[in-house]
Design an enzyme around this catalytic site. Structure first.
Site, PDB file in Angstrom:
ATOM      1  N   LYS A  10       0.487  -0.437   8.630  1.00 56.61           N
ATOM      2  CA  LYS A  10       0.942   0.923   8.306  1.00 56.61           C
ATOM      3  C   LYS A  10       0.573   1.930   9.408  1.00 56.61           C
ATOM      4  O   LYS A  10      -0.245   1.633  10.290  1.00 56.61           O
ATOM      5  CB  LYS A  10       0.350   1.330   6.952  1.00 56.61           C
ATOM      6  CG  LYS A  10       0.871   0.480   5.790  1.00 56.61           C
ATOM      7  CD  LYS A  10       0.411   1.025   4.446  1.00 56.61           C
ATOM      8  CE  LYS A  10       0.936   0.165   3.320  1.00 56.61           C
ATOM      9  NZ  LYS A  10       0.595   0.752   1.978  1.00 56.61           N
ATOM     10  N   TYR A  50      10.423   1.152  -1.068  1.00 54.24           N
ATOM     11  CA  TYR A  50       9.496   1.484  -2.156  1.00 54.24           C
ATOM     12  C   TYR A  50      10.225   1.982  -3.410  1.00 54.24           C
ATOM     13  O   TYR A  50       9.609   2.661  -4.237  1.00 54.24           O
ATOM     14  CB  TYR A  50       8.485   2.521  -1.683  1.00 54.24           C
ATOM     15  CG  TYR A  50       7.354   1.947  -0.839  1.00 54.24           C
ATOM     16  CD1 TYR A  50       6.482   0.992  -1.360  1.00 54.24           C
ATOM     17  CD2 TYR A  50       7.127   2.380   0.462  1.00 54.24           C
ATOM     18  CE1 TYR A  50       5.436   0.476  -0.610  1.00 54.24           C
ATOM     19  CE2 TYR A  50       6.074   1.870   1.224  1.00 54.24           C
ATOM     20  CZ  TYR A  50       5.230   0.916   0.671  1.00 54.24           C
ATOM     21  OH  TYR A  50       4.183   0.411   1.411  1.00 54.24           O
ATOM     22  N   ASN A 113      -3.737   2.911   3.530  1.00 53.14           N
ATOM     23  CA  ASN A 113      -4.552   1.718   3.286  1.00 53.14           C
ATOM     24  C   ASN A 113      -4.216   0.561   4.238  1.00 53.14           C
ATOM     25  O   ASN A 113      -4.416  -0.601   3.927  1.00 53.14           O
ATOM     26  CB  ASN A 113      -4.480   1.310   1.812  1.00 53.14           C
ATOM     27  CG  ASN A 113      -3.086   0.906   1.368  1.00 53.14           C
ATOM     28  OD1 ASN A 113      -2.136   0.993   2.144  1.00 53.14           O
ATOM     29  ND2 ASN A 113      -2.968   0.452   0.144  1.00 53.14           N
ATOM     30  N   HIS A 116       0.454  -3.363   3.939  1.00 51.79           N
ATOM     31  CA  HIS A 116       1.184  -3.716   2.726  1.00 51.79           C
ATOM     32  C   HIS A 116       1.360  -5.228   2.718  1.00 51.79           C
ATOM     33  O   HIS A 116       1.545  -5.822   3.786  1.00 51.79           O
ATOM     34  CB  HIS A 116       2.573  -3.059   2.704  1.00 51.79           C
ATOM     35  CG  HIS A 116       3.479  -3.654   1.666  1.00 51.79           C
ATOM     36  ND1 HIS A 116       3.454  -3.261   0.357  1.00 51.79           N
ATOM     37  CD2 HIS A 116       4.391  -4.660   1.748  1.00 51.79           C
ATOM     38  CE1 HIS A 116       4.322  -3.997  -0.331  1.00 51.79           C
ATOM     39  NE2 HIS A 116       4.907  -4.846   0.495  1.00 51.79           N
ATOM     40  N   GLU A 127      11.718  -8.520   0.354  1.00 58.63           N
ATOM     41  CA  GLU A 127      11.160  -7.643   1.392  1.00 58.63           C
ATOM     42  C   GLU A 127      11.431  -8.194   2.795  1.00 58.63           C
ATOM     43  O   GLU A 127      11.734  -7.431   3.716  1.00 58.63           O
ATOM     44  CB  GLU A 127       9.665  -7.452   1.148  1.00 58.63           C
ATOM     45  CG  GLU A 127       9.390  -6.645  -0.118  1.00 58.63           C
ATOM     46  CD  GLU A 127       7.923  -6.504  -0.479  1.00 58.63           C
ATOM     47  OE1 GLU A 127       7.641  -5.881  -1.524  1.00 58.63           O
ATOM     48  OE2 GLU A 127       7.053  -7.006   0.262  1.00 58.63           O
TER      49      GLU A 127
HETATM   50  P1  CMP Z   1       1.394  -0.727  -1.035  1.00 55.32           P
HETATM   51  O1  CMP Z   1       0.800  -2.051  -1.302  1.00 55.32           O
HETATM   52  O2  CMP Z   1       2.204  -0.581   0.203  1.00 55.32           O
HETATM   53  O3  CMP Z   1       2.312  -0.291  -2.289  1.00 55.32           O
HETATM   54  C1  CMP Z   1       2.525   1.055  -2.664  1.00 55.32           C
HETATM   55  C2  CMP Z   1       1.721   2.023  -1.856  1.00 55.32           C
HETATM   56  O4  CMP Z   1       1.615   3.320  -2.397  1.00 55.32           O
HETATM   57  C3  CMP Z   1       0.289   1.542  -1.759  1.00 55.32           C
HETATM   58  O5  CMP Z   1       0.213   0.374  -0.971  1.00 55.32           O
HETATM   59  C4  CMP Z   1      -0.388   2.792  -1.200  1.00 55.32           C
HETATM   60  O6  CMP Z   1      -0.204   2.913   0.209  1.00 55.32           O
HETATM   61  C5  CMP Z   1       0.427   3.922  -1.864  1.00 55.32           C
HETATM   62  N1  CMP Z   1      -0.286   4.628  -2.917  1.00 55.32           N
HETATM   63  C6  CMP Z   1      -0.646   5.906  -2.860  1.00 55.32           C
HETATM   64  N2  CMP Z   1      -1.253   6.287  -3.982  1.00 55.32           N
HETATM   65  C7  CMP Z   1      -1.278   5.219  -4.791  1.00 55.32           C
HETATM   66  C8  CMP Z   1      -1.781   4.989  -6.114  1.00 55.32           C
HETATM   67  N3  CMP Z   1      -2.383   5.947  -6.821  1.00 55.32           N
HETATM   68  N4  CMP Z   1      -1.640   3.747  -6.616  1.00 55.32           N
HETATM   69  C9  CMP Z   1      -1.019   2.766  -5.915  1.00 55.32           C
HETATM   70  N5  CMP Z   1      -0.522   2.942  -4.670  1.00 55.32           N
HETATM   71  C10 CMP Z   1      -0.649   4.152  -4.102  1.00 55.32           C
END
Ligand code: CMP
Length: 139
Positions: A10, A50, A113, A116, A127
């Protein structure tokens, strides 16, 4: 069985020049990068990728974040690739991620984070097809 999953490094990670460090952790976990490209996601791509989260309160912020800088999209291959990748990534929220995981080591927040990873074989296939043509994947 050996199979494939989909990964994104990311913008928070590419910004800090962690593409290699994250990829090394994936490789050390037994995954092989069989496709990889660095792209700037468009808003349309981020919203489409998403789409499952579009009713969530964090959706607009997530789309803004994912289009805020380059990402590296990858196809990873290995034994139980989906689970293997989820284990090395760690929990979505880095505060809950185990020691030694990518998110514990590098993530800045629940949103930023660092990585993904697909959560099922079915989503992995969807995906992968969202970002790669079959001929771009070289196993
Ligand atoms: P990812 O696994 O890419 O899937 C959805 C993304 O939304 C997650 O990682 C985070 O980067 C983002 N995100 C932000 N806030 C939240 C939240 N409260 N719960 C889950 N995902 C979140």
């Amino acid at each position: 069985a050996a199979n494939r999953t989909f990964s994104i490094i990311k913008p928070d990670a590419t910004r800090r020049n962690l593409t290699g460090a994250v990829t090394k952790m994936l490789e050390d976990a037994g995954l092989r990068v069989v496709a990889s490209k660095r792209i700037k996601m468009t808003r349309e791509q981020a919203e489409g990728f998403y789409a499952v989260h579009k009713e969530r309160p964090f959706f607009d912020d997530l789309v803004a974040f994912m289009t805020s800088g380059p990402v590296v999209v990858q196809v990873l291959e290995g034994e139980d690739a989906v689970k293997r990748n989820r284990d090395i990534m760690g929990a979505t929220n880095p505060e809950n991620a185990e020691e030694g995981t990518i998110r514990k080591t590098y993530a800045e927040s629940i949103e930023a984070n660092s990585v993904h990873g697909s959560d099922s074989d079915e989503n992995a296939a969807t995906e992968i097809a969202f970002f790669f043509k079959p001929e771009e994947i070289v196993g």
